[in-house]
Write a protein that holds these residues in place. Structure first.
Motif, PDB file in Angstrom:
ATOM      1  N   GLY A 107       0.778  -1.227   0.000  1.00 24.62           N
ATOM      2  CA  GLY A 107       0.000   0.000   0.000  1.00 24.62           C
ATOM      3  C   GLY A 107       0.813   1.283   0.000  1.00 24.62           C
ATOM      4  N   PHE A 108       0.261   2.298   0.697  1.00 25.05           N
ATOM      5  CA  PHE A 108       0.893   3.620   0.721  1.00 25.05           C
ATOM      6  C   PHE A 108       2.232   3.584   1.443  1.00 25.05           C
ATOM      7  CE2 PHE A 108       1.315   7.971   2.524  1.00 25.05           C
ATOM      8  CZ  PHE A 108       1.416   8.672   1.322  1.00 25.05           C
ATOM      9  N   ARG A 109       2.337   2.766   2.459  1.00 24.55           N
ATOM     10  CA  ARG A 109       3.606   2.662   3.191  1.00 24.55           C
ATOM     11  C   ARG A 109       4.704   2.117   2.279  1.00 24.55           C
ATOM     12  NH1 ARG A 109       2.609   1.001   9.510  1.00 24.55           N
ATOM     13  NH2 ARG A 109       0.722   2.212   9.854  1.00 24.55           N
ATOM     14  N   GLY A 110       4.361   1.129   1.495  1.00 19.12           N
ATOM     15  CA  GLY A 110       5.334   0.575   0.564  1.00 19.12           C
ATOM     16  C   GLY A 110       5.756   1.600  -0.476  1.00 19.12           C
ATOM     17  N   PHE A 111       4.777   2.378  -0.965  1.00 14.16           N
ATOM     18  CA  PHE A 111       5.085   3.406  -1.955  1.00 14.16           C
ATOM     19  C   PHE A 111       6.038   4.450  -1.385  1.00 14.16           C
ATOM     20  CE2 PHE A 111       4.234   7.521  -3.929  1.00 14.16           C
ATOM     21  CZ  PHE A 111       4.361   7.224  -5.279  1.00 14.16           C
ATOM     22  N   CYS A 112       5.761   4.937  -0.178  1.00 11.27           N
ATOM     23  CA  CYS A 112       6.627   5.946   0.452  1.00 11.27           C
ATOM     24  C   CYS A 112       8.027   5.402   0.690  1.00 11.27           C
ATOM     25  CB  CYS A 112       6.018   6.416   1.772  1.00 11.27           C
ATOM     26  SG  CYS A 112       4.589   7.500   1.568  1.00 11.27           S
ATOM     27  N   SER A 113       8.120   4.149   1.067  1.00 14.64           N
ATOM     28  CA  SER A 113       9.427   3.541   1.311  1.00 14.64           C
ATOM     29  C   SER A 113      10.249   3.493   0.024  1.00 14.64           C
ATOM     30  CB  SER A 113       9.251   2.133   1.884  1.00 14.64           C
ATOM     31  OG  SER A 113      10.500   1.538   2.139  1.00 14.64           O
ATOM     32  N   VAL A 114       9.616   3.131  -1.087  1.00 21.88           N
ATOM     33  CA  VAL A 114      10.318   3.096  -2.374  1.00 21.88           C
ATOM     34  C   VAL A 114      10.674   4.514  -2.820  1.00 21.88           C
ATOM     35  CG1 VAL A 114      10.129   2.454  -4.808  1.00 21.88           C
ATOM     36  CG2 VAL A 114       9.216   0.941  -3.054  1.00 21.88           C
ATOM     37  N   ILE A 145       9.699  14.364  -0.503  1.00 22.32           N
ATOM     38  CA  ILE A 145      10.450  13.141  -0.194  1.00 22.32           C
ATOM     39  C   ILE A 145      10.855  13.131   1.278  1.00 22.32           C
ATOM     40  CG2 ILE A 145      12.589  11.875  -0.679  1.00 22.32           C
ATOM     41  CD1 ILE A 145      12.344  12.865  -3.570  1.00 22.32           C
ATOM     42  N   PHE A 146      11.187  14.298   1.817  1.00 17.71           N
ATOM     43  CA  PHE A 146      11.492  14.376   3.250  1.00 17.71           C
ATOM     44  C   PHE A 146      10.264  13.979   4.070  1.00 17.71           C
ATOM     45  CE2 PHE A 146      11.750  16.528   7.344  1.00 17.71           C
ATOM     46  CZ  PHE A 146      13.054  16.269   7.731  1.00 17.71           C
ATOM     47  N   ALA A 147       9.088  14.446   3.644  1.00 17.35           N
ATOM     48  CA  ALA A 147       7.851  14.082   4.337  1.00 17.35           C
ATOM     49  C   ALA A 147       7.606  12.573   4.252  1.00 17.35           C
ATOM     50  CB  ALA A 147       6.678  14.847   3.745  1.00 17.35           C
ATOM     51  N   ALA A 148       7.912  11.979   3.085  1.00 22.61           N
ATOM     52  CA  ALA A 148       7.759  10.530   2.925  1.00 22.61           C
ATOM     53  C   ALA A 148       8.702   9.785   3.857  1.00 22.61           C
ATOM     54  CB  ALA A 148       8.029  10.131   1.472  1.00 22.61           C
ATOM     55  N   GLN A 149       9.940  10.292   3.998  1.00 20.05           N
ATOM     56  CA  GLN A 149      10.892   9.673   4.912  1.00 20.05           C
ATOM     57  C   GLN A 149      10.403   9.764   6.358  1.00 20.05           C
ATOM     58  OE1 GLN A 149      13.428   7.875   4.603  1.00 20.05           O
ATOM     59  NE2 GLN A 149      14.977   8.224   6.181  1.00 20.05           N
ATOM     60  N   PHE A 150       9.830  10.900   6.709  1.00 19.51           N
ATOM     61  CA  PHE A 150       9.297  11.075   8.063  1.00 19.51           C
ATOM     62  C   PHE A 150       8.132  10.114   8.309  1.00 19.51           C
ATOM     63  CE2 PHE A 150       6.528  13.039  11.211  1.00 19.51           C
ATOM     64  CZ  PHE A 150       7.428  13.353  12.229  1.00 19.51           C
ATOM     65  N   PHE A 151       7.274   9.977   7.286  1.00 18.53           N
ATOM     66  CA  PHE A 151       6.137   9.064   7.428  1.00 18.53           C
ATOM     67  C   PHE A 151       6.604   7.623   7.620  1.00 18.53           C
ATOM     68  CE2 PHE A 151       3.131   6.116   5.417  1.00 18.53           C
ATOM     69  CZ  PHE A 151       1.993   6.352   6.185  1.00 18.53           C
ATOM     70  N   VAL A 152       7.592   7.194   6.826  1.00 18.39           N
ATOM     71  CA  VAL A 152       8.125   5.833   6.951  1.00 18.39           C
ATOM     72  C   VAL A 152       8.809   5.639   8.297  1.00 18.39           C
ATOM     73  CG1 VAL A 152       9.809   4.201   6.010  1.00 18.39           C
ATOM     74  CG2 VAL A 152       8.347   5.506   4.469  1.00 18.39           C
ATOM     75  N   ALA A 153       9.448   6.702   8.810  1.00 19.18           N
ATOM     76  CA  ALA A 153      10.097   6.613  10.120  1.00 19.18           C
ATOM     77  C   ALA A 153       9.081   6.419  11.241  1.00 19.18           C
ATOM     78  CB  ALA A 153      10.921   7.874  10.379  1.00 19.18           C
ATOM     79  N   VAL A 154       7.885   6.979  11.062  1.00 22.45           N
ATOM     80  CA  VAL A 154       6.821   6.843  12.068  1.00 22.45           C
ATOM     81  C   VAL A 154       6.007   5.579  11.826  1.00 22.45           C
ATOM     82  CG1 VAL A 154       4.705   7.882  12.978  1.00 22.45           C
ATOM     83  CG2 VAL A 154       6.675   9.332  12.439  1.00 22.45           C
ATOM     84  N   ALA A 155       5.683   5.307  10.559  1.00 26.07           N
ATOM     85  CA  ALA A 155       4.815   4.181  10.204  1.00 26.07           C
ATOM     86  C   ALA A 155       5.545   3.258   9.234  1.00 26.07           C
ATOM     87  CB  ALA A 155       3.519   4.702   9.579  1.00 26.07           C
ATOM     88  N   PRO A 156       6.338   2.317   9.727  1.00 21.25           N
ATOM     89  CA  PRO A 156       7.132   1.448   8.846  1.00 21.25           C
ATOM     90  C   PRO A 156       6.259   0.498   8.040  1.00 21.25           C
ATOM     91  CG  PRO A 156       7.271   0.686  11.112  1.00 21.25           C
ATOM     92  CD  PRO A 156       6.539   2.000  11.143  1.00 21.25           C
TER      93      PRO A 156
END
Length: 578
Positions: free
Chosen positions: A261-268, A490-501
């Protein structure tokens, strides 16, 4: 410079450059003035290539500018732009991204991140032609944004490379263990460390030639792979392999184009952005070319092909051959040692005997090449920091072969950290070290774009026109805004992945700081820079847009513009990317 009246200087007037002769005020030698070589290199072959003791003596042409070599050619900058720093992130890191987000995420994320880096490099190209100074983008932050922020960006960039160097040495070791796991890690670390040291003996030209030939090899290998991949997708593989019948895009339907889902997309998204790390080195190298105006614009244009042809097309093809749910990707503890890079897996599944070994050699060359780039990027930035008073003066020392010797030695010395991998908790230590610099490239790119925006604002405010800029970014200041906004996204995506892996739930403190540790490190450097220099954000009238510029060959610029204006529309489109 004040008039020189020293008796000894008068007696040796025949050896004195005209700019230092008695009676001449406020002048100094400059590259190409008839006394100082245009490329600042010594006549003696062994001295200019660092092959004798004399080469270690301080270089002093009397220019009072940075006296790094100006020996890089157009071909060097072109290959650094198109193939430099294509390394393990592209060949191996793409496997983790595929398993995390699926092929659709890889295509979209690399395209979006490509738009960002395209605009970053064009902003950098405009600034680097205008101000081809040692230290490149760090000095632009000092000049156009805030000296304290520039201090933070400079030291953060140095920290990034001195940490990545030992990491690359360990990765090279793991890559070799694909063939033989009986040899100690310490042996391989030592071998590759010595290789990088030997290349750096030859200074700027050693780095430039190594990057040129390794980039040619990497790009040739990727082109060969893409041709092979198309044949395999069409079902032209060996009969004993997986692709002996039409394969097509079946993996985009089963198991599907997207995973997690969205978490996977942000991680990539984050992985894609950092796969482009090192692209900005072409701007750093511009200061060591004889004529940035002629060499750099062509190099900047090559980034378009790097993004579209090698990253987007290359990764799309490999994602059509390797499944995002392949157990070898999902369960790999060490992708380098186990040979689970998607490029290697595709070759192995096709039944192409020996081709997987060849792709592993490509990965090894890429890793060592990036190690050389670590020393180059870190040492030049450290020297620039010293020249602006932000680091000890000893790091301003440049020897007769053009090497910033103390800076190079310090950067090379940090390679010893690679031996930490021998310890029981070595991987944990490395993880935290890398966390300190994980966002360094993203912050650097954002600073480049904002520096370009501020430059254009100050340039207009101080009565200049765009026509006075010899090389202009393809989309002007709007491209810089796009690049900056995407850096923030992209920084926001990194922050999101850091909070929600990707695995679900919410990260703990350890997981969060493992992704975001760069932020407090940069804030620390920013605070130190402010307390040291007591300088804050610059207003437009404080920005200096004049110093540090090399003389511009306006006759050449006007001729190029005249030719461009006469082109038909299709020729103008080609000229924008070639």
């Amino acid at each position: 410079m004040a008039t020189i009246t020293d008796k000894n200087a008068q007696e040796s007037a025949s050896d004195t450059p005209p700019s230092l002769e008695k009676g001449t005020a406020d002048r100094r030698p400059s590259a190409g003035d008839g006394y100082v070589p245009a490329n600042l290199r010594e006549e003696d072959f062994r001295t200019r290539n660092g092959l004798n003791l004399k080469s270690f003596q301080r270089r002093d042409w009397g220019t009072r500018d940075s006296e790094l070599d100006r020996s890089m050619k157009k071909r060097h900058l072109n290959m650094i732009a198109i193939g430099g720093s294509i390394g393990a992130g592209f060949f191996v890191g793409s496997g983790g991204a595929l398993a995390t987000g699926g092929p659709g995420s890889i295509l979209l994320c690399f395209l979006i991140a490509g738009v960002m880096i395209f605009n970053v490099v064009h902003s950098l190209g405009e600034l680097a032609v205008m101000y081809p100074v040692s230290g490149g983008f760090y000095t632009y932050a000092v000049r156009f944004i805030d000296p304290s922020w520039g201090f933070a960006m400079g030291w953060n960039y140095v920290l990034q490379w001195i940490i990545v160097l030992p990491f690359e040495l360990v990765v090279a070791t793991f890559t070799c263990q694909y063939w033989n796991r009986d040899v100690s890690i310490a042996v391989w670390v030592t071998v590759f460390w010595v290789v990088i040291i030997l290349i750096n003996i030859f200074g700027t030209l050693g780095y430039a030639e190594e990057e040129f030939w390794s980039s040619c090899f990497k790009l040739g290998a990727v082109v060969i792979f893409m041709i092979v991949a198309i044949i395999l997708i069409c079902g032209g593989g060996p009969s004993d392999g997986l692709y002996d019948e039409y394969w097509g895009a079946r993996l985009w339907y089963d198991p599907g184009a997207f995973q997690n889902g969205f978490r996977g997309f942000c991680s990539v998204f984050v992985t894609a952005a950092f796969s482009y790390a090192g692209t900005e080195l072409v701007g750093l190298a511009a200061a060591e070319s004889e004529n940035p105006l002629k060499a750099l614009p062509s190099a900047v244009k090559q980034v378009f092909w790097r993004i579209t042809f090698f990253y987007v097309v290359g990764l799309t093809l490999v994602c059509m051959l390797v499944s995002s749910t392949d157990e070898r990707l999902l369960n790999a503890e060490n992708a380098y040692r186990e040979g689970t890079a998607p490029f290697v897996l595709a070759a192995r599944d096709a039944g192409l005997n020996g081709y997987d070994d060849f792709m592993n050699v490509v990965i090894l060359v890429s890793v060592v090449s990036l190690g050389v780039s670590c020393v180059y990027g870190g040492s030049r930035t450290l020297t620039a920091l010293a020249e602006q008073g932000y680091a000890p003066k000893i790091f301003t020392y440049i020897d007769r072969s053009g090497r910033p010797l103390p800076s190079v030695l310090v950067n090379l010395a940090f390679g010893a950290i690679a031996y930490v991998q021998l310890a029981e908790d070595g991987s944990t230590v490395f993880g935290w070290l890398l966390a300190m610099s994980s966002l360094a490239a993203l912050l650097t790119w954002g600073s480049i774009c904002y520096s370009h925006i501020r430059f254009r604002q100050a340039w207009k405010r101080q009565g200049h026109t765009v026509d006075e800029i010899p090389h202009q970014a393809i989309f002007g200041v709007w491209g810089a805004w796009v690049g900056l906004i995407l850096c923030i996204v992209i920084f926001a995506a990194q922050f999101f992945v850091a909070v929600a892996p990707v695995g679900g739930g919410v990260n703990g403190a350890e997981g969060f700081f493992n992704s975001m540790l760069t932020v407090p490190v940069v804030l620390f450097f920013w605070a130190v820079g402010y307390l040291w220099k007591r300088q804050g954000f610059l207003n437009l009238d404080q920005i200096d847009v004049d110093s540090g510029r090399r003389p511009i060959d306006w006759e050449y610029v006007h001729e190029q513009r005249r030719l461009y204006a006469a082109y038909p529309w299709w020729r103008k489109a080609i000229s924008a990317v070639w």
